[in-house]
Design a protein around this motif. Structure first.
Motif, mmCIF file in Angstrom:
data_model
loop_
_atom_site.group_PDB
_atom_site.id
_atom_site.type_symbol
_atom_site.label_atom_id
_atom_site.label_comp_id
_atom_site.label_asym_id
_atom_site.label_seq_id
_atom_site.Cartn_x
_atom_site.Cartn_y
_atom_site.Cartn_z
ATOM 1 N N ALA A 147 -22.666 -42.204 -27.261
ATOM 2 C CA ALA A 147 -22.395 -42.561 -25.865
ATOM 3 C C ALA A 147 -20.913 -42.898 -25.693
ATOM 4 O O ALA A 147 -20.267 -42.442 -24.751
ATOM 5 C CB ALA A 147 -23.263 -43.746 -25.454
ATOM 6 N N ARG A 148 -20.386 -43.687 -26.639
ATOM 7 C CA ARG A 148 -18.970 -44.072 -26.571
ATOM 8 C C ARG A 148 -18.093 -42.817 -26.588
ATOM 9 O O ARG A 148 -17.199 -42.654 -25.756
ATOM 10 C CB ARG A 148 -18.630 -44.978 -27.769
ATOM 11 C CG ARG A 148 -17.176 -45.427 -27.795
ATOM 12 C CD ARG A 148 -16.821 -45.954 -29.170
ATOM 13 N NE ARG A 148 -17.004 -44.886 -30.171
ATOM 14 C CZ ARG A 148 -17.205 -45.120 -31.476
ATOM 15 N NH1 ARG A 148 -17.263 -46.341 -31.954
ATOM 16 N NH2 ARG A 148 -17.339 -44.100 -32.309
ATOM 17 N N ILE A 162 -18.247 -40.893 -23.308
ATOM 18 C CA ILE A 162 -17.499 -41.560 -22.222
ATOM 19 C C ILE A 162 -16.000 -41.318 -22.422
ATOM 20 O O ILE A 162 -15.277 -40.979 -21.470
ATOM 21 C CB ILE A 162 -17.772 -43.087 -22.242
ATOM 22 C CG1 ILE A 162 -19.230 -43.377 -21.951
ATOM 23 C CG2 ILE A 162 -16.845 -43.807 -21.253
ATOM 24 C CD1 ILE A 162 -19.614 -43.391 -20.510
ATOM 25 N N TYR A 168 -28.274 -40.642 -27.462
ATOM 26 C CA TYR A 168 -29.258 -41.691 -27.693
ATOM 27 C C TYR A 168 -28.748 -42.762 -28.645
ATOM 28 O O TYR A 168 -29.445 -43.703 -28.939
ATOM 29 C CB TYR A 168 -30.589 -41.110 -28.183
ATOM 30 C CG TYR A 168 -30.426 -39.995 -29.196
ATOM 31 C CD1 TYR A 168 -30.235 -40.298 -30.522
ATOM 32 C CD2 TYR A 168 -30.468 -38.660 -28.794
ATOM 33 C CE1 TYR A 168 -30.084 -39.282 -31.445
ATOM 34 C CE2 TYR A 168 -30.314 -37.642 -29.711
ATOM 35 C CZ TYR A 168 -30.119 -37.962 -31.037
ATOM 36 O OH TYR A 168 -29.955 -36.973 -31.952
ATOM 37 N N THR A 169 -27.508 -42.613 -29.147
ATOM 38 C CA THR A 169 -26.942 -43.696 -29.943
ATOM 39 C C THR A 169 -25.696 -44.223 -29.238
ATOM 40 O O THR A 169 -25.084 -43.523 -28.437
ATOM 41 C CB THR A 169 -26.543 -43.236 -31.364
ATOM 42 O OG1 THR A 169 -25.473 -42.286 -31.239
ATOM 43 C CG2 THR A 169 -27.698 -42.602 -32.102
ATOM 44 N N VAL A 170 -25.347 -45.476 -29.565
ATOM 45 C CA VAL A 170 -24.177 -46.108 -28.950
ATOM 46 C C VAL A 170 -22.914 -45.325 -29.300
ATOM 47 O O VAL A 170 -22.049 -45.114 -28.446
ATOM 48 C CB VAL A 170 -24.064 -47.574 -29.406
ATOM 49 C CG1 VAL A 170 -22.729 -48.178 -29.002
ATOM 50 C CG2 VAL A 170 -25.199 -48.396 -28.812
ATOM 51 N N GLU A 171 -22.833 -44.841 -30.537
ATOM 52 C CA GLU A 171 -21.636 -44.126 -30.982
ATOM 53 C C GLU A 171 -21.451 -42.839 -30.165
ATOM 54 O O GLU A 171 -20.362 -42.553 -29.676
ATOM 55 C CB GLU A 171 -21.730 -43.769 -32.475
ATOM 56 C CG GLU A 171 -21.668 -44.962 -33.414
ATOM 57 C CD GLU A 171 -22.946 -45.789 -33.407
ATOM 58 O OE1 GLU A 171 -24.033 -45.228 -33.120
ATOM 59 O OE2 GLU A 171 -22.875 -47.009 -33.650
#
Lengths: 288, 284
Positions: free
Chosen positions: A273-274, A277, A268-271
């Protein structure tokens, strides 16, 4: 130890009138001391009504509220002390400022608690420090300050009472992203230093994701769940159906998982998610 | 497209002393009829001050603002200007005047001398378009902040202005309320050709607009398609703004050395791009 507990709490507004409305229905919850709880729910879900019970601003229609081990409504003479123990910062608290100076406004609460002038002084300065108000600002009229600064003064006024439980109702509403991050950062530091219990009411799941350890979700006057943040956000589709804003990256990851990509959808955070991936890309390479 | 609102070299300060800081500093902006424009900027950037120039709440100290062909400095045109450009503010409590919802929405129409039958029709239409029709006989103080804001928007919509300027109208709304307001604004824009200028701190809302302008220190810092503006991640962060989460994710993946597009602003584009990256070809 439990900081706040409700037992079958129900609240009905305007009972026996055409406008009768059950705002909170049969909510039983126990919040442990030291937790940072994000409170989520769409408009009308009952979350504001619920938090107003936690320091006795509203009395339950039925059910009970406990502060620590004590029944909030058992002895009305004690109500005042519970209001000092559970500090509530309302939405748009800057409209409640009234002191001639920032200092006197922040000092209002601790003075009413009957503290000595020395204690009041040290409380005011400490609270001002938490919200990043400088010495020079303390002597100004609160009405000379910017909107964000006024809001900090209002929050400091509650912090100065040193409540065991601090409840903030959408403290970042209307602020720009920088102002929002600053206030949330200050609250986080306050929590880390004081180790008290915090309830943060917010429509922003991103803010709750970044700050809270537990999430309390209200839906249609009932408690939908109270659990660790990652568990709650793992139920993204249910939350979406309730009209709550699941973070963008969570929705993207849910759709990737549905397409059969081996990815953990509980980010749920960009970090996060990065990192997920990058992990997937690396595993894909090793697989080839 | 015709120009509906135009600010030309406008400067403004709330303090009239000559050395006082300028809130608007020689700013120019042209908005065309039918546009759906987002205005971004941190608190204190001057964006609200600019918005208030578009329906003559404030007048430029230098420069000129023209709305629907009328100079806002022309006092005789004041009513026409305010009817051309309706304004919605952040706090609904400051905008509601009546004790019954439908009377509040009808307030401006009554002042404009609209016939009663037409008022009835417009009020009902306006309340339906903001999803508040079933609350028409309620008292506004019994409504939530979000519901009250939708009433305030209905009051403006009922006047059928050519343009609506909204100053953070969704700041107090929950996600569902925000989505409803955005849907309403899009419909007003697409189906009725009403020009929308939306001041917001929500980047996902700005991403849905046709055009994004960024105001900083009283000047126009950026002006372009959402995709163009949001790809300038570092510059936006430097002026205290955010980008949508999906744009930020792409940006951070690129910095980690992965070959992904950086001009992504919607969830669908992001999912497609990640599918491509992770070798699923974006279908399935």
């Amino acid at each position: 130890m439990t900081a706040i507990r409700t037992e079958h709490l129900t609240h009905t507004y305007s009972p026996n009138t055409p406008f009768q409305k059950v705002a909170v229905e049969d909510v039983s919850i126990a919040i442990e001391e030291g937790e940072y709880v994000g409170v989520i729910g769409h408009t009308g879900s009952g979350k504001s009504t619920l938090i107003q019970h936690l320091n006795g601003l509203l009395a339950p229609t039925s059910g009970k509220v406990f502060i620590g081990e004590e029944d909030l409504w058992a002895d009305k003479a004690k109500l005042r002390s519970f209001r000092f123990a559970v500090g509530l910062v309302f939405q748009y608290p800057e409209y409640q400022l009234f002191g001639e100076t920032v200092y006197s406004d922040i000092a209002f609460g601790p003075t009413n608690m009957g503290l000595t002038p020395d204690e009041v002084d040290s409380r005011v300065r400490q609270a001002a420090r938490f919200v990043g108000l400088t010495e020079e600002k303390l002597q100004k009229s609160p009405f000379e300050l910017s909107g964000g600064q006024k809001r900090r003064v209002a929050i400091a006024g509650v912090l100065a009472m040193d409540p065991r439980v601090l409840i903030l109702d959408e403290p970042t509403a209307g602020l720009d992203p920088k102002g929002r991050d600053k206030i949330l950062g200050e609250i986080r530091e306050y929590h880390q230093e004081k180790k008290n219990t915090i309830l943060l009411v917010s429509h922003s799941m991103e803010d709750i994701a970044k700050n809270a350890t537990m999430a309390l979700v209200m839906n249609q006057a009932r408690l939908f769940c109270y659990d660790r943040v990652e568990e709650v956000f793992g139920r993204g589709e249910e939350l979406s159906r309730m009209g709550l804003a699941v973070p963008q990256v969570s929705r993207v990851f849910l759709s990737l998982a549905k397409r059969g990509i081996p990815i953990d959808p509980r980010v749920y955070t960009v970090e996060a998610a990065r990192d997920e991936i990058i992990r997937c890309v690396k595993e894909g390479r090793q697989g080839k | 497209m015709d120009t509906i609102m135009e600010a030309t070299k406008v400067s403004f300060s709330y303090d009239e002393a000559p050395e006082a800081p300028l809130v608007l500093d020689d700013i120019s902006l042209t908005v065309r009829q039918g546009e759906f424009l987002a205005v971004l900027g941190h608190n204190g950037s001057g964006k609200s001050t600019l918005a208030k120039h578009f329906n003559a709440i404030l007048l430029p100290q230098k420069g000129r603002v023209v709305v629907g062909g009328m100079d806002t400095a022309d006092e005789e045109k004041l009513y026409d200007i305010r009817q051309t450009v309706g304004m919605v503010f952040q706090n609904p409590d400051n905008q509601i005047v009546a004790t019954i919802v439908e009377e509040d929405v009808a307030f401006a129409l009554e002042n404009m001398g609209v016939p009663p039958a037409e008022i009835r029709r417009r009020v009902d239409d306006a309340l339906r378009s903001v999803g508040m029709y079933e609350y028409r006989e309620h008292a506004p103080h019994q409504l939530s902040g979000g519901q009250k804001q939708r009433i305030a928007i209905a009051g403006i919509i009922a006047m059928r202005p050519r343009c609506i300027v909204l100053d953070e109208p969704t700041a107090m709304l929950d996600p569902r309320g925000r989505a409803e307001v955005m849907k309403t604004l899009r419909e007003l824009n697409r189906e009725h050709g009403i020009t929308i200028a939306l001041i917001t701190h929500y980047m996902d809302e700005a991403a849905q607009c046709d055009r994004v302008v960024v105001v900083d220190r009283g000047k126009l810092l950026m002006d372009g398609l959402p995709r163009e503006v949001f790809s300038r991640v570092e510059e936006l962060k430097a002026v205290g703004l955010d980008v949508p989460q999906v744009t930020e994710l792409m940006h951070s993946l690129r910095r980690a050395g992965l070959p992904v597009r950086e001009d992504i602003i919607t969830e669908e584009e992001c999912a497609e791009e990640l599918c491509r990256l992770l070798g699923k070809g974006g279908t399935a």
